[in-house]
Scaffold this active site. Structure first.
Site, mmCIF file in Angstrom:
data_model
loop_
_atom_site.group_PDB
_atom_site.id
_atom_site.type_symbol
_atom_site.label_atom_id
_atom_site.label_comp_id
_atom_site.label_asym_id
_atom_site.label_seq_id
_atom_site.Cartn_x
_atom_site.Cartn_y
_atom_site.Cartn_z
ATOM 1 N N GLU A 34 1.161 -8.960 -4.634
ATOM 2 C CA GLU A 34 0.663 -8.594 -3.231
ATOM 3 C C GLU A 34 -0.147 -6.999 -2.856
ATOM 4 O O GLU A 34 -1.258 -6.951 -1.606
ATOM 5 C CB GLU A 34 2.356 -8.090 -2.002
ATOM 6 C CG GLU A 34 1.452 -8.229 -0.507
ATOM 7 C CD GLU A 34 0.961 -9.290 0.000
ATOM 8 O OE1 GLU A 34 1.621 -10.237 0.053
ATOM 9 O OE2 GLU A 34 -0.332 -8.900 0.671
ATOM 10 N N GLY A 52 -4.668 -3.452 -0.127
ATOM 11 C CA GLY A 52 -3.642 -2.448 0.514
ATOM 12 C C GLY A 52 -1.951 -3.150 0.932
ATOM 13 O O GLY A 52 -1.510 -3.882 0.430
ATOM 14 N N THR A 108 -1.708 7.657 -7.097
ATOM 15 C CA THR A 108 -1.756 7.565 -6.361
ATOM 16 C C THR A 108 -0.255 6.711 -5.778
ATOM 17 O O THR A 108 0.140 6.882 -5.152
ATOM 18 C CB THR A 108 -2.777 7.173 -5.743
ATOM 19 O OG1 THR A 108 -4.064 8.484 -6.234
ATOM 20 C CG2 THR A 108 -3.436 7.194 -4.482
ATOM 21 N N VAL A 109 -1.171 5.416 -6.666
ATOM 22 C CA VAL A 109 -0.086 4.648 -5.830
ATOM 23 C C VAL A 109 1.490 4.765 -6.622
ATOM 24 O O VAL A 109 2.556 4.150 -5.735
ATOM 25 C CB VAL A 109 -0.216 2.969 -6.488
ATOM 26 C CG1 VAL A 109 0.189 2.103 -5.731
ATOM 27 C CG2 VAL A 109 -1.819 2.759 -5.349
ATOM 28 N N ALA A 152 16.961 -6.170 0.549
ATOM 29 C CA ALA A 152 17.357 -7.111 -1.045
ATOM 30 C C ALA A 152 18.653 -8.294 -1.468
ATOM 31 O O ALA A 152 18.937 -8.933 -1.984
ATOM 32 C CB ALA A 152 16.551 -5.882 -1.782
ATOM 33 N N LYS A 183 -11.260 -8.545 -5.311
ATOM 34 C CA LYS A 183 -9.740 -10.027 -3.623
ATOM 35 C C LYS A 183 -10.153 -11.398 -3.437
ATOM 36 O O LYS A 183 -9.466 -11.241 -3.689
ATOM 37 C CB LYS A 183 -9.877 -8.321 -3.196
ATOM 38 C CG LYS A 183 -9.461 -6.768 -3.623
ATOM 39 C CD LYS A 183 -9.630 -5.860 -2.625
ATOM 40 C CE LYS A 183 -8.657 -4.618 -2.727
ATOM 41 N NZ LYS A 183 -9.432 -3.580 -2.026
ATOM 42 N N VAL A 210 -4.920 -7.199 -3.038
ATOM 43 C CA VAL A 210 -5.410 -7.325 -2.099
ATOM 44 C C VAL A 210 -5.556 -7.323 -0.220
ATOM 45 O O VAL A 210 -3.890 -7.068 -0.016
ATOM 46 C CB VAL A 210 -5.231 -8.644 -1.238
ATOM 47 C CG1 VAL A 210 -7.086 -9.498 -0.867
ATOM 48 C CG2 VAL A 210 -5.740 -9.190 -3.139
ATOM 49 N N GLU A 220 -12.006 3.619 -6.460
ATOM 50 C CA GLU A 220 -11.921 3.143 -7.421
ATOM 51 C C GLU A 220 -12.035 4.753 -8.592
ATOM 52 O O GLU A 220 -13.119 5.014 -8.250
ATOM 53 C CB GLU A 220 -12.715 2.307 -8.005
ATOM 54 C CG GLU A 220 -11.973 0.604 -7.464
ATOM 55 C CD GLU A 220 -11.100 0.353 -7.304
ATOM 56 O OE1 GLU A 220 -10.695 -0.324 -8.329
ATOM 57 O OE2 GLU A 220 -10.317 -0.032 -5.988
HETATM 58 N N1 HSE Z 1 -11.562 1.185 -3.698
HETATM 59 C C1 HSE Z 1 -9.931 0.340 -3.330
HETATM 60 C C2 HSE Z 1 -11.072 0.334 -1.217
HETATM 61 C C3 HSE Z 1 -8.615 0.351 -3.019
HETATM 62 O O1 HSE Z 1 -11.741 0.862 -1.780
HETATM 63 O O2 HSE Z 1 -10.305 -0.445 -0.592
HETATM 64 C C4 HSE Z 1 -7.946 -0.084 -2.988
HETATM 65 O O3 HSE Z 1 -7.772 -1.399 -3.573
#
Ligand code: HSE
Length: 438
Positions: free
Chosen positions: A129, A134, A13-14, A33, A205, A132, A190
């Site tokens: 970054e 997103g 995903t990320v 940049a 976090k 914590v 997660e």
């Molecule tokens: N599982 C995490 C959430 C994803 O639901 O916030 C982002 O860290």
């Protein structure tokens, strides 16, 4: 200047979001940049090429270790998640003189001290970054924007999945499991969703935020963690009747005795802005001495919001990789030799207010016995609701809000109330924070 060459570990995903954002906004990013930032290699065990236009222009393999050893790569972006092999890969990348960008909160919270020490020795950066909240640039804000301040406390909704579940329970009366399944399908949860609902993800976090706020080493193992699994729709409704919302909060506070570090469901007054942060959104409220309260709000999960933070880190690293390492922003906001050994408070020593819900016999003297125990324990009551017994039943629900008291005193009082013959079952206890600047 030559473009910076990036090796991407993970195309989930990320990882996919990072690839797409970097490609889509390449021109704008290079203007910021001062040079291009190009993903030249990626490692992924499986990925969906259809959602990644242009992926065929880079080298994609399945050997992450080959990337961290590759001398043609300047920055490793670790988006695999979990503890191992992420830790080993990051340490190998550092040992090879590469900068690292990671979204891995579990890794930073549990192995950050070791990783930052290794990075400092090698003169490389580890940017995190996206670990914590997103897409919210909260690390930037706490580490750089608030450096003039003595930070007093932070309270955050830092798990989107948990907030989504509580919001849906309140607004639509939906079942816990049903909402969780939806959060998983949307890619918010997660890999192991118990990390979300048990508060472990939020604790990762929070440990990071506390270190940045107070200049203390990362101490994930000292975070008191309680999940949302025991919150009922009745609690959500009673809290609403009393003017509160239940949120799964991470709270860290500097007190005269030490640092509070705790994640638990919390009643907060509905008039606070943070009480109105709903769905998968995150928010972090920071109380600092000069600026006062500041609130940071945004998407805490999801492909492109998290990619936004990853790419911002890449730009930061690209801009400062030629700067003398002594002159870079320290990993934990404070210079590594200036970290403090402030103790972390045991939960027993934390002071807070409480919501209590119990079931008692509908007979004279019951309420007097309960309030006597609370009074003898030095616990002051702020509000009480006693409901009518449901049709045909002899037990009544009683809901109380108390003023601030040490957790240990509250635990003792709860045990005494539970032992009364007129009280049925166990007491539901939810902590309460007013989040004013008191
Ligand atoms: N599982 C995490 C959430 C994803 O639901 O916030 C982002 O860290």
């Amino acid at each position: 200047m030559k473009p910076v060459r990036v090796g991407l570990l993970g195309l989930g995903t990320v990882g996919g979001g990072t690839f797409n954002v970097l490609r889509r906004n390449a021109g704008e990013i290079a203007r910021r940049a001062g040079r291009g930032i190009e993903i030249t290699h990626a490692a992924a065990r499986e990925y969906e090429p259809a959602g990644l236009p242009g992926i065929d222009t880079i080298e994609v393999g399945d050997d992450a270790f080959a990337l961290v050893e590759n001398p043609d790569i300047d920055i490793i972006v670790e988006l695999i998640g979990g503890y191992e092999p992420a830790r080993e890969l990051v340490l190998r990348a550092i040992a090879n003189g590469k900068h690292v960008v990671t979204a891995n909160k579990a890794l930073i919270a549990t192995h950050g001290n070791e990783i930052f020490a290794a990075a400092q020795k090698q003169g490389v950066m580890v940017a995190f970054e996206a670990a914590v909240a997103g897409g919210i640039p909260i690390i930037k804000a706490v580490r750089e924007g608030l450096t003039a301040n003595r930070i007093e406390w932070i309270a955050g909704i830092i798990n989107g999945t948990g907030n989504f579940i509580l919001t849906e329970m309140r607004d639509k009366g939906r079942d816990f499991a049903d909402v969780l399944a939806e959060a998983q399908a949307l890619g918010y949860a997660e890999a192991d969703p118990t990390f979300d609902v048990e508060g472990i993800d939020a604790a990762h976090k929070l440990a990071i935020l506390a270190s940045l706020a107070f200049g203390i080493p990362l101490q994930f193992d000292r975070v008191y963690t309680e999940g949302i699994g025991h919150i009922t729709r009745d609690d959500v409704s009673y809290a609403g009747q009393l003017g509160y919302r239940i949120k799964h909060l991470g709270v860290t506070r500097r007190t005269g005795q030490g640092v509070e570090l705790r994640v638990h469901p919390t009643l907060i007054p509905e008039k606070r802005l943070i009480a109105n942060v709903d769905g998968v959104m995150n928010a972090v409220l920071v109380q600092a001495d000069a600026v006062g309260p500041t609130l940071y709000y945004g998407a805490g999960a999801g492909a492109e919001p998290t990619a936004s933070a990853v790419v911002a880190d890449l730009v930061d690293v690209a801009r400062t990789m030629t700067v003398d390492s002594e002159n870079r922003v320290p990993h934990l906001a404070f210079q590594p030799d200036s970290l403090s050994n402030l103790p972390i408070l045991d939960m027993d020593d934390v002071e807070t207010s409480y919501y209590l819900r119990l079931c008692a016999a509908d007979e004279p003297g019951v309420m007097a016995n309960i309030t006597r125990i609370l009074g003898d324990s030095g616990i002051s009551i702020e509000a009480v609701i006693q409901k009518e017994p449901p049709e045909g039943e002899q037990q009544v629900p009683i809901i109380m809000l108390t003023r601030r008291v040490r957790e240990q005193q509250m635990n003792t009082a709860i045990r005494q109330i539970e032992s009364l013959a007129s009280v049925q079952g166990t007491i539901t206890r939810i902590r309460m924070e007013h989040l004013g600047n008191e």
